[in-house]
Design an enzyme around this catalytic site. Structure first.
Site, PDB file in Angstrom:
ATOM      1  N   GLU A 142       0.798  -1.240   0.000  1.00 44.41           N
ATOM      2  CA  GLU A 142       0.000   0.000   0.000  1.00 44.41           C
ATOM      3  C   GLU A 142       0.833   1.294   0.000  1.00 44.41           C
ATOM      4  O   GLU A 142       0.600   2.183   0.810  1.00 44.41           O
ATOM      5  CB  GLU A 142      -0.957  -0.016   1.197  1.00 44.41           C
ATOM      6  CG  GLU A 142      -1.898  -1.213   1.156  1.00 44.41           C
ATOM      7  CD  GLU A 142      -2.815  -1.320   2.373  1.00 44.41           C
ATOM      8  OE1 GLU A 142      -2.690  -0.514   3.301  1.00 44.41           O
ATOM      9  OE2 GLU A 142      -3.658  -2.237   2.384  1.00 44.41           O
TER      10      GLU A 142
ATOM     11  N   GLU B 117      -5.735 -11.051  -1.613  1.00 43.04           N
ATOM     12  CA  GLU B 117      -6.631 -10.909  -0.452  1.00 43.04           C
ATOM     13  C   GLU B 117      -8.085 -10.859  -0.922  1.00 43.04           C
ATOM     14  O   GLU B 117      -8.829  -9.924  -0.622  1.00 43.04           O
ATOM     15  CB  GLU B 117      -6.289  -9.626   0.325  1.00 43.04           C
ATOM     16  CG  GLU B 117      -4.823  -9.516   0.700  1.00 43.04           C
ATOM     17  CD  GLU B 117      -4.481  -8.292   1.538  1.00 43.04           C
ATOM     18  OE1 GLU B 117      -5.393  -7.673   2.112  1.00 43.04           O
ATOM     19  OE2 GLU B 117      -3.287  -7.947   1.616  1.00 43.04           O
TER      20      GLU B 117
HETATM   21  C1  GLA Z   1      -5.110  -4.969   4.126  1.00 44.70           C
HETATM   22  C2  GLA Z   1      -3.822  -5.649   4.533  1.00 44.70           C
HETATM   23  C3  GLA Z   1      -4.075  -6.963   5.181  1.00 44.70           C
HETATM   24  C4  GLA Z   1      -5.227  -6.950   6.128  1.00 44.70           C
HETATM   25  C5  GLA Z   1      -6.443  -6.448   5.416  1.00 44.70           C
HETATM   26  C6  GLA Z   1      -7.633  -6.443   6.327  1.00 44.70           C
HETATM   27  O1  GLA Z   1      -5.619  -5.365   2.965  1.00 44.70           O
HETATM   28  O2  GLA Z   1      -2.921  -5.823   3.498  1.00 44.70           O
HETATM   29  O3  GLA Z   1      -2.941  -7.332   5.901  1.00 44.70           O
HETATM   30  O4  GLA Z   1      -4.946  -6.168   7.234  1.00 44.70           O
HETATM   31  O5  GLA Z   1      -6.166  -5.138   5.029  1.00 44.70           O
HETATM   32  O6  GLA Z   1      -7.769  -7.569   7.098  1.00 44.70           O
END
Ligand code: GLA
Length: 406
Positions: free
Chosen positions: A164, A272
């Site tokens: 990020e 994710e």
């Molecule tokens: C972001 C992070 C993850 C996690 C998610 C929420 O996407 O990269 O590590 O914290 O948020 O669970």
């Protein structure tokens, strides 16, 4: 004229049925084995509890992890605040449990995450009463990365090195003003990748971010990765987090950004994945953990159960997105879900606390949802249409059996 099968014909039909059944009786990872890894993030705050000493319903989650996935990510336990909460005091107990378990069970491990502005303790950016200098922070980063990546050298294949670092502000993609950037400068990204590569030259190093379906962000990240690679910085992959929704991204939008990202020559991972079905508050679409929106009843419409049409729509959405992943499977190496069962999804508390969301492939009783079957059917039959919600068994045995005997 009545049509009747002779006894031996019935036996043949039964045998063919059993063969078809065994073909369809694949775990999800196996169905996608020739395309990409299928991963899950696990752990809550304690992976050891899940893997070593699971309580009743966690046993089901653990079994699903063993059975349905061939890659695993720690959802929290490898973040800086867990691995090095105090300067120089590393805590590897939980991560060791995960990596040992993964090895014993033949799962790939994706390490998450080395450098991030969130879930990093305050001491990292401080020195005495003031802010750490560039030199001090670079040395802390180097030590952390060398210690963590070095410990699992040859055992953790994929690392999210930087998470990020980019956001879209006022419609324009820019570098995030994180403490890393403020103190070190833009080259903190490059340094992180170089340190990780020094620590394990074989590891596959990933830049990871959310909202990567936004073309502005995808183009910015692709340019950044191209620039880094042209300087010889070892960036091997781009991670699209994929905290998405019933309403986005469209297959077309996803296809377009994957085209942009794969032109960097790196591999793409969906790191994710989840698909929320709840109303999006305002127009918020990100996964910025700093964001919290006040709870309102209208934002939590399915407190007991989500309507069947919503769950079917989700199955279709998952299928459409996976069709795009399959179209690009030569560039995609892993699709990891951010959790296994709806019951434990972070989406129940983000971006609004205390909601009941349904973003994953398994329901609150850890039973496969239509989305699971849709992904299986996509591989088996190139299926499109409605999924029978009564198909409850992960291996799809029952439904195929019924079909054969009709
Ligand atoms: C972001 C992070 C993850 C996690 C998610 C929420 O996407 O990269 O590590 O914290 O948020 O669970």
């Amino acid at each position: 004229m009545e049509f009747r099968l002779k006894r031996y014909e019935r036996i043949i039909v039964l045998i063919v049925g059993i063969m078809a059944l065994s073909c369809s009786a694949e775990p999800l990872w196996k169905s996608y084995e020739s395309d990409f890894l299928i991963g899950a993030a696990v752990g809550g705050r304690n992976i050891a509890q899940l893997l070593e000493n699971p309580k009743k319903d966690l046993i089901q989650v653990k079994n699903l992890l063993s059975q349905e996935f061939n890659s695993v990510t720690a959802d929290n336990n490898m973040k800086w605040e867990y691995l090095q909460p105090r300067k120089g005091q590393f805590k590897f107990d939980k991560t060791d449990v995960l990596v040992d378990w993964a090895e014993e069970n033949g799962k790939a491990v994706a390490g998450h995450v080395l450098v991030w502005h969130s879930q990093t303790p305050k001491w990292v950016f401080r020195d005495g009463w003031g802010q750490a200098s560039r030199e001090v922070l670079i040395e802390r980063m180097r030590q952390h990365i060398h210690t963590v990546v070095g410990r699992y050298k040859g055992r953790i294949k994929y690392w999210d090195v930087v998470n990020e670092a980019v956001l879209v502000r006022d419609g324009v993609a820019v570098f995030r003003d994180s403490p890393w950037r403020k103190i070190i400068g833009d080259d903190y990204i490059e340094l992180a990748f170089r340190f990780a590569h020094e620590a394990d030259p074989e590891a596959h190093l990933i830049y990871n971010d959310y909202n990567m379906n936004d073309l502005r962000k995808a183009k910015f990240v692709a340019n950044m990765v191209n620039e880094l690679r042209s300087k010889g910085v070892p960036v091997h992959g781009i991670g699209m987090q994929g905290h998405w929704h019933l309403e986005y991204p469209s297959a077309k939008e996803l296809d377009e950004v994957i085209h942009v990202l794969k032109r960097t020559g790196t591999k793409i991972s969906i790191t994710e994945l989840d698909l929320s079905v709840l109303p999006s508050p305002g127009d918020y679409r990100g996964a910025d953990l700093g964001k919290s929106i006040e709870h309102q009843e209208k934002l939590n419409p399915y407190r007991n159960e989500a309507p069947e049409d919503v769950i079917q729509e989700q199955a279709k959405k998952y299928k459409d997105l996976f069709q795009v992943f399959l179209d690009h499977s030569e560039a995609i190496e892993r699709v990891t879900f951010w959790g296994i069962s709806d019951k434990y999804s972070w989406k129940n508390n983000f971006p609004v606390r205390g909601r009941t969301d349904y973003p994953l492939l398994f329901d609150r009783d850890h039973k496969p949802k239509p989305a699971y079957h849709a992904l299986q059917d996509l591989k088996i039959n190139n299926f499109s249409g409605e999924v029978d919600k009564n198909r409850n068994d992960p291996l799809g045995r029952l439904s195929y059996f019924v079909l054969i005997n009709e």
